[in-house]
Design a protein around this motif. Sequence first.
Motif, PDB file in Angstrom:
ATOM      1  N   TRP A 107      -3.620   6.566   3.002  1.00 23.32           N
ATOM      2  CA  TRP A 107      -4.703   5.620   2.692  1.00 23.32           C
ATOM      3  C   TRP A 107      -6.035   6.365   2.873  1.00 23.32           C
ATOM      4  CZ3 TRP A 107      -7.789   5.221   6.986  1.00 23.32           C
ATOM      5  CH2 TRP A 107      -7.182   5.429   8.234  1.00 23.32           C
ATOM      6  N   TRP A 110     -12.975  -0.117  15.181  1.00 20.42           N
ATOM      7  CA  TRP A 110     -11.532   0.182  15.241  1.00 20.42           C
ATOM      8  C   TRP A 110     -10.923   0.403  13.864  1.00 20.42           C
ATOM      9  CZ3 TRP A 110      -8.786  -3.579  12.658  1.00 20.42           C
ATOM     10  CH2 TRP A 110      -9.388  -4.833  12.539  1.00 20.42           C
ATOM     11  N   PHE A 111     -11.575  -0.080  12.818  1.00 20.10           N
ATOM     12  CA  PHE A 111     -11.040   0.098  11.459  1.00 20.10           C
ATOM     13  C   PHE A 111     -11.777   1.288  10.836  1.00 20.10           C
ATOM     14  CE2 PHE A 111     -10.136  -1.195   7.025  1.00 20.10           C
ATOM     15  CZ  PHE A 111      -8.778  -1.428   7.145  1.00 20.10           C
ATOM     16  N   ASN A 112     -11.028   2.343  10.557  1.00 28.23           N
ATOM     17  CA  ASN A 112     -11.635   3.605  10.130  1.00 28.23           C
ATOM     18  C   ASN A 112     -12.016   3.600   8.658  1.00 28.23           C
ATOM     19  OD1 ASN A 112     -11.392   5.389  12.578  1.00 28.23           O
ATOM     20  ND2 ASN A 112      -9.328   4.547  12.391  1.00 28.23           N
ATOM     21  N   LEU A 113     -13.309   3.486   8.397  1.00 29.39           N
ATOM     22  CA  LEU A 113     -13.798   3.519   7.023  1.00 29.39           C
ATOM     23  C   LEU A 113     -14.604   4.798   6.821  1.00 29.39           C
ATOM     24  CD1 LEU A 113     -14.977  -0.203   6.647  1.00 29.39           C
ATOM     25  CD2 LEU A 113     -12.920   0.831   5.689  1.00 29.39           C
ATOM     26  N   ASP A 134      -6.915  -0.376  -2.887  1.00 26.24           N
ATOM     27  CA  ASP A 134      -7.577   0.930  -2.784  1.00 26.24           C
ATOM     28  C   ASP A 134      -6.559   2.060  -2.647  1.00 26.24           C
ATOM     29  OD1 ASP A 134      -9.971  -0.300  -3.091  1.00 26.24           O
ATOM     30  OD2 ASP A 134     -10.475  -0.346  -0.956  1.00 26.24           O
ATOM     31  N   ASP A 162      -3.587  -8.373   2.962  1.00 26.40           N
ATOM     32  CA  ASP A 162      -4.115  -7.468   3.998  1.00 26.40           C
ATOM     33  C   ASP A 162      -5.631  -7.342   3.933  1.00 26.40           C
ATOM     34  OD1 ASP A 162      -1.425  -6.909   4.102  1.00 26.40           O
ATOM     35  OD2 ASP A 162      -1.628  -4.742   3.993  1.00 26.40           O
ATOM     36  N   ASP A 171     -15.075   6.194   1.134  1.00 25.25           N
ATOM     37  CA  ASP A 171     -14.341   4.931   1.034  1.00 25.25           C
ATOM     38  C   ASP A 171     -15.324   3.755   1.077  1.00 25.25           C
ATOM     39  OD1 ASP A 171     -12.080   3.303   0.931  1.00 25.25           O
ATOM     40  OD2 ASP A 171     -11.741   3.361   3.093  1.00 25.25           O
ATOM     41  N   PHE A 214      -4.004  -9.841   9.830  1.00 22.09           N
ATOM     42  CA  PHE A 214      -3.062  -8.727   9.704  1.00 22.09           C
ATOM     43  C   PHE A 214      -3.651  -7.395  10.177  1.00 22.09           C
ATOM     44  CE2 PHE A 214      -1.205  -5.140   7.450  1.00 22.09           C
ATOM     45  CZ  PHE A 214       0.114  -5.269   7.819  1.00 22.09           C
ATOM     46  N   PHE A 247      -2.172  -4.772  12.812  1.00 28.17           N
ATOM     47  CA  PHE A 247      -1.661  -3.493  12.321  1.00 28.17           C
ATOM     48  C   PHE A 247      -2.478  -2.309  12.849  1.00 28.17           C
ATOM     49  CE2 PHE A 247      -1.188  -0.284   8.885  1.00 28.17           C
ATOM     50  CZ  PHE A 247       0.188  -0.188   8.851  1.00 28.17           C
ATOM     51  N   VAL A 248      -3.795  -2.393  12.754  1.00 33.59           N
ATOM     52  CA  VAL A 248      -4.629  -1.236  13.100  1.00 33.59           C
ATOM     53  C   VAL A 248      -5.140  -1.332  14.543  1.00 33.59           C
ATOM     54  CG1 VAL A 248      -6.741   0.032  12.526  1.00 33.59           C
ATOM     55  CG2 VAL A 248      -5.295  -0.863  10.684  1.00 33.59           C
ATOM     56  N   VAL A 289     -12.881  -5.432   2.063  1.00 34.12           N
ATOM     57  CA  VAL A 289     -11.983  -4.273   2.008  1.00 34.12           C
ATOM     58  C   VAL A 289     -10.628  -4.752   1.507  1.00 34.12           C
ATOM     59  CG1 VAL A 289     -10.941  -2.401   3.361  1.00 34.12           C
ATOM     60  CG2 VAL A 289     -13.231  -3.226   3.949  1.00 34.12           C
ATOM     61  N   PRO A 325      -7.261  -3.022   1.193  1.00 35.33           N
ATOM     62  CA  PRO A 325      -6.574  -1.754   1.455  1.00 35.33           C
ATOM     63  C   PRO A 325      -5.471  -1.390   0.451  1.00 35.33           C
ATOM     64  CG  PRO A 325      -6.841  -2.982   3.480  1.00 35.33           C
ATOM     65  CD  PRO A 325      -7.244  -3.903   2.371  1.00 35.33           C
ATOM     66  N   ASP A 326      -4.665  -2.382   0.038  1.00 41.38           N
ATOM     67  CA  ASP A 326      -3.548  -2.010  -0.848  1.00 41.38           C
ATOM     68  C   ASP A 326      -4.048  -1.644  -2.243  1.00 41.38           C
ATOM     69  OD1 ASP A 326      -1.985  -2.392   1.324  1.00 41.38           O
ATOM     70  OD2 ASP A 326      -0.964  -4.196   0.623  1.00 41.38           O
ATOM     71  N   GLY A 346       0.801  -1.228   0.000  1.00 43.53           N
ATOM     72  CA  GLY A 346       0.000   0.000   0.000  1.00 43.53           C
ATOM     73  C   GLY A 346       0.830   1.273   0.000  1.00 43.53           C
ATOM     74  N   THR A 347       0.908   1.907   1.158  1.00 42.68           N
ATOM     75  CA  THR A 347       1.402   3.289   1.236  1.00 42.68           C
ATOM     76  C   THR A 347       2.827   3.514   0.714  1.00 42.68           C
ATOM     77  OG1 THR A 347       1.895   2.809   3.547  1.00 42.68           O
ATOM     78  CG2 THR A 347      -0.133   3.978   3.122  1.00 42.68           C
TER      79      THR A 347
HETATM   80  N1  FO1 Z   1      -4.661   2.136   8.717  1.00 46.35           N
HETATM   81  C1  FO1 Z   1      -4.681   2.526  10.003  1.00 46.35           C
HETATM   82  O1  FO1 Z   1      -3.624   2.690  10.601  1.00 46.35           O
HETATM   83  N2  FO1 Z   1      -5.871   2.718  10.673  1.00 46.35           N
HETATM   84  C2  FO1 Z   1      -7.073   2.557  10.054  1.00 46.35           C
HETATM   85  O2  FO1 Z   1      -8.111   2.712  10.676  1.00 46.35           O
HETATM   86  C3  FO1 Z   1      -7.069   2.178   8.663  1.00 46.35           C
HETATM   87  C4  FO1 Z   1      -8.243   2.057   7.938  1.00 46.35           C
HETATM   88  C5  FO1 Z   1      -8.174   1.789   6.551  1.00 46.35           C
HETATM   89  C6  FO1 Z   1      -9.350   1.752   5.796  1.00 46.35           C
HETATM   90  C7  FO1 Z   1      -9.289   1.511   4.439  1.00 46.35           C
HETATM   91  C8  FO1 Z   1      -8.048   1.289   3.825  1.00 46.35           C
HETATM   92  O3  FO1 Z   1      -7.987   1.051   2.503  1.00 46.35           O
HETATM   93  C9  FO1 Z   1      -6.888   1.323   4.568  1.00 46.35           C
HETATM   94  C10 FO1 Z   1      -6.933   1.577   5.938  1.00 46.35           C
HETATM   95  N3  FO1 Z   1      -5.788   1.637   6.710  1.00 46.35           N
HETATM   96  C11 FO1 Z   1      -5.821   1.980   8.030  1.00 46.35           C
HETATM   97  C12 FO1 Z   1      -4.491   1.340   6.103  1.00 46.35           C
HETATM   98  C13 FO1 Z   1      -4.204  -0.161   6.029  1.00 46.35           C
HETATM   99  O4  FO1 Z   1      -4.377  -0.798   7.247  1.00 46.35           O
HETATM  100  C14 FO1 Z   1      -2.758  -0.319   5.568  1.00 46.35           C
HETATM  101  O5  FO1 Z   1      -2.540   0.451   4.412  1.00 46.35           O
HETATM  102  C15 FO1 Z   1      -2.312  -1.642   5.103  1.00 46.35           C
HETATM  103  O6  FO1 Z   1      -3.136  -2.694   5.030  1.00 46.35           O
HETATM  104  C16 FO1 Z   1      -0.820  -1.889   5.211  1.00 46.35           C
HETATM  105  O7  FO1 Z   1      -0.338  -1.900   3.885  1.00 46.35           O
END
Ligand code: FO1
Length: 308
Positions: A65, A86-89, A49, A35, A93, A148, A152-153, A44, A46-47, A8-9
């Motif tokens: 993200w 706990w998972f911020n959507l 998206d 992930d 999104d 994961f 992670f979160v 969901v 995440p990567d 992802g990031t």
């Molecule tokens: N990362 C966080 O640290 N906290 C979150 O609440 C969170 C929510 C989330 C929702 C959608 C999405 O696409 C990514 C999100 N992420 C969040 C990032 C994600 O956990 C990470 O990018 C990865 O999975 C690690 O690569």
Amino acid sequence: MIVVLTGGTGGAKLIEGLAAEIDPAELTIICNTGDDAIIHGLYVSPDIDTITYTLAGVVDPDQGWGIKGDTFNALNQLSRVGSDTWFNLGDKDLATHITRTSYLREGLKLSEVTERIRRAFGVKSRILPMSDERIETRIGTPKGEIPFQEFFVKLRCAPEVTAVHFRGVETSQPASGVLDAVGQAAAIIVGPSNPITSIGPILAVPGIRAALSESLAPTVGVSPIIGSSAVSGPAAKLMLARGLEVSSYGVAQCYADFLDTFLIAKEDQNLTNRIEALNIRTVCANIRITTLTDKRRLAREVLASAQK
Ligand code: FO1
């Protein structure tokens, strides 16, 4: 066609630079899906998206993200009615996850869904999940194994890590398009992503690692580690759990069978001889990337390394 393997990031930053330096339609991005999580009944990814939002220019630049300027009305209401949040959507999104989940329920493959969503966002690059099958990264801790995103979160990477494994990977296949993309690539780039939980799951899908080794295209990686710390995220902790040295050398070991060139931090020049002993050409560069100028400069260095 240039193929990029990414999580992802971290990888998204380099991909943003690449898409600014070359025609984005020339990029095929193979994304980690280990992930992925089912949250509030929604699929969901995440990567995928993060890469889609980055290339669409809508990613939240501070978090790296989610969607910039998103609101959290649905999440607040979910919490009010008793859901665990706990998972911020964000609200916008959520539209992506609702759409993906509906398409999957209709019987579309994850690769087909990803194609539809990236087109809806006007993204010109192809984005492919590593596999159309469900593969779950699981983190072993002294209290048992957890998914994961929970590590992670929810737990902010606090638990001791005793093991990492990718549930379902042994019987999985690469998503349609993945092996063809690797086979036809003019260059292959491994993003500055976590080698264990971002690139690791992609390499563990049967057939992908062999395709990378067999490819004659130049393969260039960018290290996610400077000195003995990860540029971001839990890579150091996860590498230790796998018995790897936390350094660019440890990352190079993970890719030694297919990588031609590795970009490492200038500060790590002392590792050059050890990495070159793995038969990987080593280039010292400024791999800290924050601004778009940094991202474009690193992208140019990666592209130049792929031509040597
Ligand atoms: N990362 C966080 O640290 N906290 C979150 O609440 C969170 C929510 C989330 C929702 C959608 C999405 O696409 C990514 C999100 N992420 C969040 C990032 C994600 O956990 C990470 O990018 C990865 O999975 C690690 O690569």
